[in-house]
Design a protein around this motif. Structure first.
Motif, short mmCIF file in Angstrom:
data_model
loop_
_atom_site.label_atom_id
_atom_site.label_comp_id
_atom_site.label_asym_id
_atom_site.label_seq_id
_atom_site.Cartn_x
_atom_site.Cartn_y
_atom_site.Cartn_z
N SER A 23 1.17 -1.15 0.32
CA SER A 23 0.00 0.25 -0.02
C SER A 23 0.63 0.96 -0.09
O SER A 23 1.98 1.01 -0.25
CB SER A 23 -0.66 0.04 1.81
N SER A 24 -0.51 2.29 0.10
CA SER A 24 1.18 3.84 -0.29
C SER A 24 -0.54 4.81 0.83
O SER A 24 -1.33 4.93 0.08
CB SER A 24 0.74 4.31 -1.52
N VAL A 25 0.30 5.73 1.29
CA VAL A 25 -0.14 6.68 2.47
C VAL A 25 -1.55 6.37 2.89
O VAL A 25 -2.69 7.14 2.42
CB VAL A 25 -0.17 7.79 0.96
N ILE A 26 -1.28 5.14 3.71
CA ILE A 26 -2.28 4.92 4.30
C ILE A 26 -3.04 5.89 5.56
O ILE A 26 -1.99 6.59 5.91
CB ILE A 26 -2.31 3.58 5.16
N TYR A 27 -4.04 6.41 5.45
CA TYR A 27 -4.75 7.10 5.65
C TYR A 27 -6.06 7.18 6.79
O TYR A 27 -6.71 5.90 5.88
CB TYR A 27 -5.09 8.69 5.95
N GLY A 28 -6.31 7.98 8.28
CA GLY A 28 -7.83 7.14 8.23
C GLY A 28 -7.91 7.93 9.79
O GLY A 28 -6.76 8.89 9.90
N PHE A 34 -0.41 10.64 9.57
CA PHE A 34 -0.60 11.62 8.61
C PHE A 34 -1.59 12.58 8.59
O PHE A 34 -1.36 13.79 8.60
CB PHE A 34 0.49 12.10 7.17
N LEU A 35 -2.86 11.97 8.15
CA LEU A 35 -3.88 12.91 8.18
C LEU A 35 -4.32 13.52 9.93
O LEU A 35 -4.43 14.98 10.03
CB LEU A 35 -4.75 12.30 7.95
N THR A 36 -3.94 12.47 10.88
CA THR A 36 -4.84 13.49 11.88
C THR A 36 -3.43 14.88 11.81
O THR A 36 -3.98 15.31 13.28
CB THR A 36 -4.76 12.03 13.06
N TRP A 37 -1.95 14.54 12.21
CA TRP A 37 -1.37 15.12 12.43
C TRP A 37 -1.71 16.79 12.04
O TRP A 37 -1.25 17.64 12.45
CB TRP A 37 0.17 14.42 12.25
N ALA A 38 -2.18 16.66 10.48
CA ALA A 38 -2.45 17.82 9.72
C ALA A 38 -3.40 18.04 10.19
O ALA A 38 -3.69 19.54 10.40
CB ALA A 38 -2.14 17.28 7.63
N PHE A 93 -1.94 16.22 -1.73
CA PHE A 93 -3.25 15.41 -0.66
C PHE A 93 -3.92 16.24 0.44
O PHE A 93 -4.88 16.57 0.96
CB PHE A 93 -2.41 14.41 -0.12
N THR A 94 -3.10 17.09 0.75
CA THR A 94 -2.78 18.07 1.97
C THR A 94 -4.07 19.42 1.82
O THR A 94 -4.61 19.80 3.09
CB THR A 94 -1.42 18.11 2.35
N LYS A 95 -3.95 19.58 0.11
CA LYS A 95 -4.81 21.06 0.28
C LYS A 95 -5.94 20.44 0.33
O LYS A 95 -6.80 21.05 0.53
CB LYS A 95 -4.16 21.84 -0.74
N ARG A 96 -6.25 19.03 -0.53
CA ARG A 96 -7.96 18.62 -0.51
C ARG A 96 -7.92 17.92 1.08
O ARG A 96 -9.02 18.15 1.43
CB ARG A 96 -7.55 16.94 -1.53
N ALA A 150 -15.16 11.05 4.28
CA ALA A 150 -15.55 9.89 4.86
C ALA A 150 -15.03 10.03 7.06
O ALA A 150 -15.37 9.70 7.62
CB ALA A 150 -15.44 8.70 5.10
N CYS A 151 -13.78 10.68 6.25
CA CYS A 151 -12.56 10.60 7.94
C CYS A 151 -13.00 12.06 8.49
O CYS A 151 -13.79 12.84 8.24
CB CYS A 151 -11.41 11.32 7.89
N SER A 152 -13.95 11.58 9.44
CA SER A 152 -14.63 12.05 9.92
C SER A 152 -14.16 11.97 11.98
O SER A 152 -14.40 11.76 12.65
CB SER A 152 -16.00 12.96 10.85
N PRO A 153 -13.13 13.64 11.84
CA PRO A 153 -12.54 13.36 13.40
C PRO A 153 -13.06 14.20 14.28
O PRO A 153 -14.57 14.53 14.53
CB PRO A 153 -11.63 14.28 12.85
#
Length: 153
Positions: A23-28, A34-38, A93-96, A150-153
């Protein structure tokens, strides 16, 4: 692929009934990544300097989990790419991500890998074509827009 991933793949290949999903760049949002940090940085109104010369295939964590289940349930063996359908930079990805969650996209700045001074070496392009897996398991991973929404923090 780093040396640890390569050694893991070699070990798994010894067993004839193994499946390897690359896989590559897994986020959730269920664990730190990376996503939760950003998102934390954006919520705190910090400016993010993100590399624009590293390309990957962002992969929504529930999609890779679903793929693992389908591969296991069907007894599929072999080596497969298992990543999201888009190839984009970490910066894009971060802009999106900022846009999908109502944050200021201007808080995300593009920098080069050289400027970032990352300790771990990263490949310039870790994008993966997963269409073979999608066909075999009859399931396609979400694109970035759908995954990020779909990612709802």
């Amino acid at each position: 692929m780093g040396p640890r991933s390569a050694r893991s793949e070699q070990a798994a290949k010894i067993h004839t009934k193994s499946a390897i999903l690359r896989s590559s760049v897994i986020y959730g949002t269920s664990s730190e990544n990376f996503l939760t940090w950003a998102l934390t940085e954006l919520r705190d109104a910090r400016v993010l300097n993100i590399v624009d010369d590293q390309i990957g295939s962002p992969t929504y964590a529930p999609d890779i989990a679903e793929a693992c289940l389908r591969v296991s349930q069907r007894g599929i063996t072999g080596l497969f790419h298992a990543a999201g359908p888009e190839s984009i930079s970490r910066y894009e990805f971060t802009k999106r991500l900022a846009k999908a969650h109502g944050h200021d996209t201007e808080a995300v700045n593009a920098i080069s890998t050289a400027e970032a001074g990352q300790q771990a070496t990263r490949p310039d392009n870790s994008a993966l074509d997963s269409t073979n897996l999608y066909d075999i398991i009859d399931y396609e991973f979400r694109d970035c827009k759908s995954g990020l929404e779909a990612c709802s923090p």
